[in-house]
Scaffold this motif. Structure first.
Motif, mmCIF file in Angstrom:
data_model
loop_
_atom_site.group_PDB
_atom_site.id
_atom_site.type_symbol
_atom_site.label_atom_id
_atom_site.label_comp_id
_atom_site.label_asym_id
_atom_site.label_seq_id
_atom_site.Cartn_x
_atom_site.Cartn_y
_atom_site.Cartn_z
ATOM 1 N N ALA A 69 0.833 -1.207 0.000
ATOM 2 C CA ALA A 69 0.000 0.000 0.000
ATOM 3 C C ALA A 69 0.868 1.257 0.000
ATOM 4 O O ALA A 69 0.610 2.194 -0.769
ATOM 5 C CB ALA A 69 -0.930 -0.003 1.210
ATOM 6 N N ILE A 70 1.899 1.284 0.829
ATOM 7 C CA ILE A 70 2.801 2.441 0.852
ATOM 8 C C ILE A 70 3.500 2.588 -0.498
ATOM 9 O O ILE A 70 3.647 3.695 -1.017
ATOM 10 C CB ILE A 70 3.826 2.335 1.999
ATOM 11 C CG1 ILE A 70 3.112 2.376 3.351
ATOM 12 C CG2 ILE A 70 4.867 3.452 1.914
ATOM 13 C CD1 ILE A 70 4.004 2.024 4.535
ATOM 14 N N HIS A 71 3.903 1.475 -1.080
ATOM 15 C CA HIS A 71 4.571 1.485 -2.387
ATOM 16 C C HIS A 71 3.664 2.124 -3.441
ATOM 17 O O HIS A 71 4.074 3.056 -4.141
ATOM 18 C CB HIS A 71 4.919 0.042 -2.764
ATOM 19 C CG HIS A 71 5.651 -0.107 -4.049
ATOM 20 N ND1 HIS A 71 6.704 -0.962 -4.209
ATOM 21 C CD2 HIS A 71 5.474 0.463 -5.269
ATOM 22 C CE1 HIS A 71 7.148 -0.902 -5.452
ATOM 23 N NE2 HIS A 71 6.408 -0.039 -6.122
ATOM 24 N N ILE A 72 2.432 1.636 -3.558
ATOM 25 C CA ILE A 72 1.567 2.154 -4.619
ATOM 26 C C ILE A 72 1.137 3.595 -4.347
ATOM 27 O O ILE A 72 1.028 4.392 -5.284
ATOM 28 C CB ILE A 72 0.359 1.227 -4.902
ATOM 29 C CG1 ILE A 72 -0.544 1.061 -3.696
ATOM 30 C CG2 ILE A 72 0.837 -0.122 -5.403
ATOM 31 C CD1 ILE A 72 -1.752 0.155 -3.930
ATOM 32 N N LEU A 73 0.945 3.939 -3.091
ATOM 33 C CA LEU A 73 0.597 5.327 -2.770
ATOM 34 C C LEU A 73 1.775 6.260 -3.047
ATOM 35 O O LEU A 73 1.580 7.395 -3.497
ATOM 36 C CB LEU A 73 0.144 5.446 -1.311
ATOM 37 C CG LEU A 73 -1.214 4.804 -1.003
ATOM 38 C CD1 LEU A 73 -1.451 4.759 0.497
ATOM 39 C CD2 LEU A 73 -2.334 5.523 -1.721
ATOM 40 N N SER A 74 2.975 5.785 -2.804
ATOM 41 C CA SER A 74 4.168 6.587 -3.120
ATOM 42 C C SER A 74 4.258 6.825 -4.620
ATOM 43 O O SER A 74 4.560 7.936 -5.066
ATOM 44 C CB SER A 74 5.434 5.889 -2.619
ATOM 45 O OG SER A 74 5.434 5.796 -1.215
ATOM 46 N N LEU A 75 3.979 5.795 -5.398
ATOM 47 C CA LEU A 75 4.005 5.944 -6.856
ATOM 48 C C LEU A 75 2.920 6.925 -7.323
ATOM 49 O O LEU A 75 3.175 7.766 -8.182
ATOM 50 C CB LEU A 75 3.842 4.584 -7.540
ATOM 51 C CG LEU A 75 4.046 4.556 -9.052
ATOM 52 C CD1 LEU A 75 5.387 5.150 -9.458
ATOM 53 C CD2 LEU A 75 3.927 3.134 -9.561
ATOM 54 N N LEU A 76 1.740 6.848 -6.710
ATOM 55 C CA LEU A 76 0.682 7.812 -7.052
ATOM 56 C C LEU A 76 1.103 9.228 -6.670
ATOM 57 O O LEU A 76 0.847 10.177 -7.409
ATOM 58 C CB LEU A 76 -0.632 7.441 -6.360
ATOM 59 C CG LEU A 76 -1.330 6.178 -6.862
ATOM 60 C CD1 LEU A 76 -2.575 5.885 -6.024
ATOM 61 C CD2 LEU A 76 -1.671 6.267 -8.332
ATOM 62 N N SER A 77 1.771 9.364 -5.545
ATOM 63 C CA SER A 77 2.253 10.678 -5.108
ATOM 64 C C SER A 77 3.293 11.222 -6.089
ATOM 65 O O SER A 77 3.249 12.390 -6.470
ATOM 66 C CB SER A 77 2.846 10.576 -3.705
ATOM 67 O OG SER A 77 3.382 11.807 -3.290
ATOM 68 N N LEU A 78 4.195 10.375 -6.499
ATOM 69 C CA LEU A 78 5.240 10.782 -7.448
ATOM 70 C C LEU A 78 4.661 11.074 -8.836
ATOM 71 O O LEU A 78 5.297 11.762 -9.634
ATOM 72 C CB LEU A 78 6.311 9.692 -7.542
ATOM 73 C CG LEU A 78 7.171 9.525 -6.297
ATOM 74 C CD1 LEU A 78 7.954 8.217 -6.351
ATOM 75 C CD2 LEU A 78 8.111 10.707 -6.119
ATOM 76 N N SER A 79 3.476 10.569 -9.123
ATOM 77 C CA SER A 79 2.839 10.775 -10.428
ATOM 78 C C SER A 79 2.256 12.175 -10.584
ATOM 79 O O SER A 79 1.819 12.540 -11.679
ATOM 80 C CB SER A 79 1.733 9.733 -10.645
ATOM 81 O OG SER A 79 2.286 8.436 -10.660
ATOM 82 N N GLU A 80 2.228 12.945 -9.499
ATOM 83 C CA GLU A 80 1.811 14.354 -9.509
ATOM 84 C C GLU A 80 0.485 14.579 -10.230
ATOM 85 O O GLU A 80 0.386 15.365 -11.160
ATOM 86 C CB GLU A 80 2.912 15.222 -10.106
ATOM 87 C CG GLU A 80 4.201 15.150 -9.304
ATOM 88 C CD GLU A 80 5.333 15.973 -9.914
ATOM 89 O OE1 GLU A 80 5.229 16.410 -11.072
ATOM 90 O OE2 GLU A 80 6.324 16.161 -9.197
#
Length: 139
Positions: free
Chosen positions: A8-19
């Motif tokens: 969950a942290i991994h995918i949320l981090s990727l969504l965050s980085l996706s701006e």
């Protein structure tokens, strides 16, 4: 115990980085190196707690429902509902000195440990994780 919290942290981090750009469960699964079904199950839990939302249409996918600075790791932990400390799957033998007392004793220890864990997770937000990812990636 599973790795759902970490995923969950991994995918949320990727969504965050996706701006603000949506990501499909397939794209997220590729990053995690898992099946999109696993990702969709986790996204469903996160969506039900208002952490992510999905957009339909040709550019559809998932996006953060609020800024990453407003998402604590504790909030993610609670959404995933993956408790680290679990009791026996079957009730121990109450006639045994250990079986009779182990669960009440461990319950107190586990509750204290959970409070410490949740305090720590509450003091860390998703934004700080994504900033560390960016710093780490430059090494």
């Amino acid at each position: 115990m599973t790795s759902r919290f970490t995923v969950a942290i991994h995918i949320l981090s990727l969504l965050s980085l996706s701006e603000g750009k949506t990501r499909t469960s397939e794209e997220l699964a590729e990053s995690v190196n898992t099946n999109p079904v696993v990702i969709r199950k986790i996204l469903s839990l996160l969506k039900s707690k208002g952490i992510v939302r999905n957009q339909m249409g040709p550019n559809g996918g998932y996006i953060l429902a609020k800024p990453s600075s407003e998402i604590s790791l504790k909030e993610i932990y609670e959404a995933i509902d993956e408790k680290i400390f679990q009791m026996h799957s079957k009730t121990p033998n109450k006639k045994c000195i250990c079986g009779h007392s182990i669960q009440p004793i461990l319950t107190k220890v586990y509750e204290k440990a959970e409070r410490v864990l949740e305090d720590e997770l509450g003091s860390t937000n998703l934004d700080s994780i994504t900033k560390e990812i960016l710093t780490f990636s430059k090494k």
